[in-house]
Design a protein around this motif. Structure first.
Motif, mmCIF file in Angstrom:
data_model
loop_
_atom_site.group_PDB
_atom_site.id
_atom_site.type_symbol
_atom_site.label_atom_id
_atom_site.label_comp_id
_atom_site.label_asym_id
_atom_site.label_seq_id
_atom_site.Cartn_x
_atom_site.Cartn_y
_atom_site.Cartn_z
ATOM 1 N N PHE A 54 0.839 -1.199 0.000
ATOM 2 C CA PHE A 54 0.000 0.000 0.000
ATOM 3 C C PHE A 54 0.875 1.249 0.000
ATOM 4 C CE2 PHE A 54 -2.172 3.360 2.410
ATOM 5 C CZ PHE A 54 -3.353 3.467 1.688
ATOM 6 N N GLY A 55 0.382 2.301 -0.607
ATOM 7 C CA GLY A 55 1.022 3.610 -0.477
ATOM 8 C C GLY A 55 2.159 3.849 -1.450
ATOM 9 N N THR A 56 3.063 4.740 -1.015
ATOM 10 C CA THR A 56 4.147 5.210 -1.885
ATOM 11 C C THR A 56 5.517 4.891 -1.313
ATOM 12 O OG1 THR A 56 4.087 7.386 -0.829
ATOM 13 C CG2 THR A 56 2.738 7.097 -2.812
ATOM 14 N N LYS A 57 5.611 3.824 -0.527
ATOM 15 C CA LYS A 57 6.916 3.498 0.073
ATOM 16 C C LYS A 57 7.955 3.206 -1.003
ATOM 17 C CE LYS A 57 5.308 0.246 2.841
ATOM 18 N NZ LYS A 57 3.913 0.418 2.814
ATOM 19 N N LYS A 58 9.191 3.547 -0.709
ATOM 20 C CA LYS A 58 10.286 3.377 -1.659
ATOM 21 C C LYS A 58 10.444 1.911 -2.053
ATOM 22 C CE LYS A 58 15.090 4.411 -2.547
ATOM 23 N NZ LYS A 58 16.313 5.049 -2.097
ATOM 24 N N THR A 59 10.267 1.012 -1.116
ATOM 25 C CA THR A 59 10.403 -0.416 -1.412
ATOM 26 C C THR A 59 9.413 -0.831 -2.494
ATOM 27 O OG1 THR A 59 11.065 -0.740 0.882
ATOM 28 C CG2 THR A 59 10.496 -2.710 -0.360
ATOM 29 N N LYS A 60 8.176 -0.362 -2.394
ATOM 30 C CA LYS A 60 7.165 -0.673 -3.411
ATOM 31 C C LYS A 60 7.580 -0.101 -4.764
ATOM 32 C CE LYS A 60 2.447 0.583 -4.601
ATOM 33 N NZ LYS A 60 1.237 1.259 -4.118
ATOM 34 N N MET A 61 8.092 1.120 -4.776
ATOM 35 C CA MET A 61 8.539 1.738 -6.022
ATOM 36 C C MET A 61 9.698 0.950 -6.638
ATOM 37 S SD MET A 61 8.179 5.668 -4.721
ATOM 38 C CE MET A 61 8.799 6.440 -6.197
ATOM 39 N N ASN A 62 10.591 0.431 -5.790
ATOM 40 C CA ASN A 62 11.695 -0.394 -6.293
ATOM 41 C C ASN A 62 11.181 -1.669 -6.945
ATOM 42 O OD1 ASN A 62 13.552 1.475 -5.298
ATOM 43 N ND2 ASN A 62 13.908 0.337 -3.410
ATOM 44 N N VAL A 63 10.170 -2.301 -6.337
ATOM 45 C CA VAL A 63 9.579 -3.516 -6.915
ATOM 46 C C VAL A 63 8.956 -3.188 -8.266
ATOM 47 C CG1 VAL A 63 7.774 -5.276 -6.651
ATOM 48 C CG2 VAL A 63 9.186 -4.644 -4.688
ATOM 49 N N GLN A 64 8.253 -2.063 -8.339
ATOM 50 C CA GLN A 64 7.630 -1.664 -9.602
ATOM 51 C C GLN A 64 8.687 -1.461 -10.695
ATOM 52 O OE1 GLN A 64 5.604 1.700 -7.856
ATOM 53 N NE2 GLN A 64 3.612 0.697 -8.045
ATOM 54 N N LYS A 65 9.840 -0.918 -10.339
ATOM 55 C CA LYS A 65 10.899 -0.634 -11.324
ATOM 56 C C LYS A 65 11.666 -1.881 -11.740
ATOM 57 C CE LYS A 65 11.685 4.085 -9.792
ATOM 58 N NZ LYS A 65 12.544 4.981 -9.027
ATOM 59 N N THR A 66 12.004 -2.748 -10.757
ATOM 60 C CA THR A 66 12.894 -3.879 -11.053
ATOM 61 C C THR A 66 12.157 -5.188 -11.306
ATOM 62 O OG1 THR A 66 13.165 -4.574 -8.742
ATOM 63 C CG2 THR A 66 14.682 -2.863 -9.588
ATOM 64 N N ARG A 68 11.730 -7.409 -9.083
ATOM 65 C CA ARG A 68 12.402 -8.430 -8.255
ATOM 66 C C ARG A 68 12.429 -7.968 -6.802
ATOM 67 N NH1 ARG A 68 16.226 -7.457 -12.357
ATOM 68 N NH2 ARG A 68 17.443 -6.325 -10.830
ATOM 69 N N PHE A 69 12.327 -8.947 -5.894
ATOM 70 C CA PHE A 69 12.516 -8.645 -4.473
ATOM 71 C C PHE A 69 12.641 -9.930 -3.672
ATOM 72 C CE2 PHE A 69 7.954 -8.776 -5.144
ATOM 73 C CZ PHE A 69 7.408 -9.360 -4.008
ATOM 74 N N SER A 70 13.085 -9.778 -2.441
ATOM 75 C CA SER A 70 13.118 -10.903 -1.511
ATOM 76 C C SER A 70 12.025 -10.689 -0.472
ATOM 77 C CB SER A 70 14.484 -11.013 -0.816
ATOM 78 O OG SER A 70 14.712 -9.888 0.018
ATOM 79 N N ALA A 71 11.528 -11.788 0.071
ATOM 80 C CA ALA A 71 10.584 -11.751 1.187
ATOM 81 C C ALA A 71 11.222 -12.566 2.297
ATOM 82 C CB ALA A 71 9.232 -12.319 0.779
ATOM 83 N N ASN A 72 11.634 -11.880 3.359
ATOM 84 C CA ASN A 72 12.393 -12.456 4.469
ATOM 85 C C ASN A 72 11.461 -12.665 5.655
ATOM 86 O OD1 ASN A 72 15.457 -11.826 3.521
ATOM 87 N ND2 ASN A 72 14.085 -10.181 2.895
ATOM 88 N N LEU A 73 11.173 -13.915 6.009
ATOM 89 C CA LEU A 73 10.298 -14.210 7.130
ATOM 90 C C LEU A 73 10.890 -13.630 8.403
ATOM 91 C CD1 LEU A 73 7.747 -15.746 8.159
ATOM 92 C CD2 LEU A 73 9.268 -17.685 8.584
ATOM 93 N N VAL A 74 10.044 -12.992 9.190
ATOM 94 C CA VAL A 74 10.480 -12.386 10.449
ATOM 95 C C VAL A 74 10.266 -13.366 11.590
ATOM 96 C CG1 VAL A 74 10.024 -10.525 12.098
ATOM 97 C CG2 VAL A 74 9.993 -10.055 9.631
ATOM 98 N N SER A 75 11.322 -13.618 12.361
ATOM 99 C CA SER A 75 11.214 -14.393 13.596
ATOM 100 C C SER A 75 11.184 -13.399 14.760
ATOM 101 C CB SER A 75 12.385 -15.372 13.724
ATOM 102 O OG SER A 75 13.617 -14.707 13.526
ATOM 103 N N THR A 76 10.808 -13.883 15.935
ATOM 104 C CA THR A 76 10.593 -12.973 17.063
ATOM 105 C C THR A 76 11.846 -12.168 17.422
ATOM 106 O OG1 THR A 76 11.021 -14.740 18.665
ATOM 107 C CG2 THR A 76 8.722 -14.365 18.035
#
Length: 183
Positions: A54-66, A68-76
């Motif tokens: 959602f929104g205009t975060k830089k990470t989202k803009m990077n995905v739109q441009k490239t 490609r991305f990684s999705a890193n599962l978060v542990s506690t």
């Protein structure tokens, strides 16, 4: 049956895994943001990871441009990193106010977080826009897991100690069994 009460339509009970999305910006700098809107679907030939941002975060803009991305599962143990990445805007500069290790993906040119016990390396196949949200349907090009975790008999989520989100962060309790154990 227990009695229920109406709480309105603004509530959501979508229990979601917490991931940190990793991208590279146009200068080749790693950028990360926490995202909990993840799911999986199947296009007939393969599984696709479905990620909404959602929104205009830089990470989202990077995905739109490239694409490609990684999705890193978060542990506690990664919760401070989630809060840091979620509180600092990539539009204001590099996120270097907290120490964390980054490695290159093994199959896709994406940054991955060294502390994550489960990492997807992804390439976007299709994007669907709905308002300010973009939903990316992604081919899973590679999955990395911690060397000390054995999944040969199936995935025991408690080994990954994942953070789940439903308005607040939660951890998992115990492994309860497999399908068919309760018949």
């Amino acid at each position: 049956m227990k009695k229920r009460k109406s709480v309105g339509s603004h509530q959501s009970m979508c229990v979601q895994p917490t991931f940190i999305i990793g991208t590279y910006d146009e200068e080749g700098n790693a950028d990360f943001a926490p995202i909990t809107w993840l799911s999986v679907t199947n296009d007939g030939d393969r599984f696709l990871l479905v990620v909404s941002m959602f929104g205009t975060k830089k990470t989202k803009m990077n995905v739109q441009k490239t694409g490609r991305f990684s999705a890193n599962l978060v542990s506690t143990d990664m919760l401070p990193l989630v809060d840091y990445f979620g509180s600092v805007s990539g539009h204001k500069g590099l996120k270097t106010g907290m120490s964390y290790g980054v490695s290159e993906g093994e199959t896709v040119k994406v940054p991955t977080l060294d502390d994550s016990r489960w990492v997807y390396e992804l390439e976007v196949q299709k994007t669907v826009t709905c308002g300010e949200s973009d939903t990316f349907f992604c081919e899973i090009k590679n999955v990395q897991i911690s060397e000390d975790i054995n999944i040969s008999d199936g995935i025991d989520l408690t080994d990954f100690d994942p953070v789940v989100y439903s308005g607040h962060y939660h951890s998992l309790g115990e492994h309860l069994g497999k399908i068919g154990d309760f018949l």
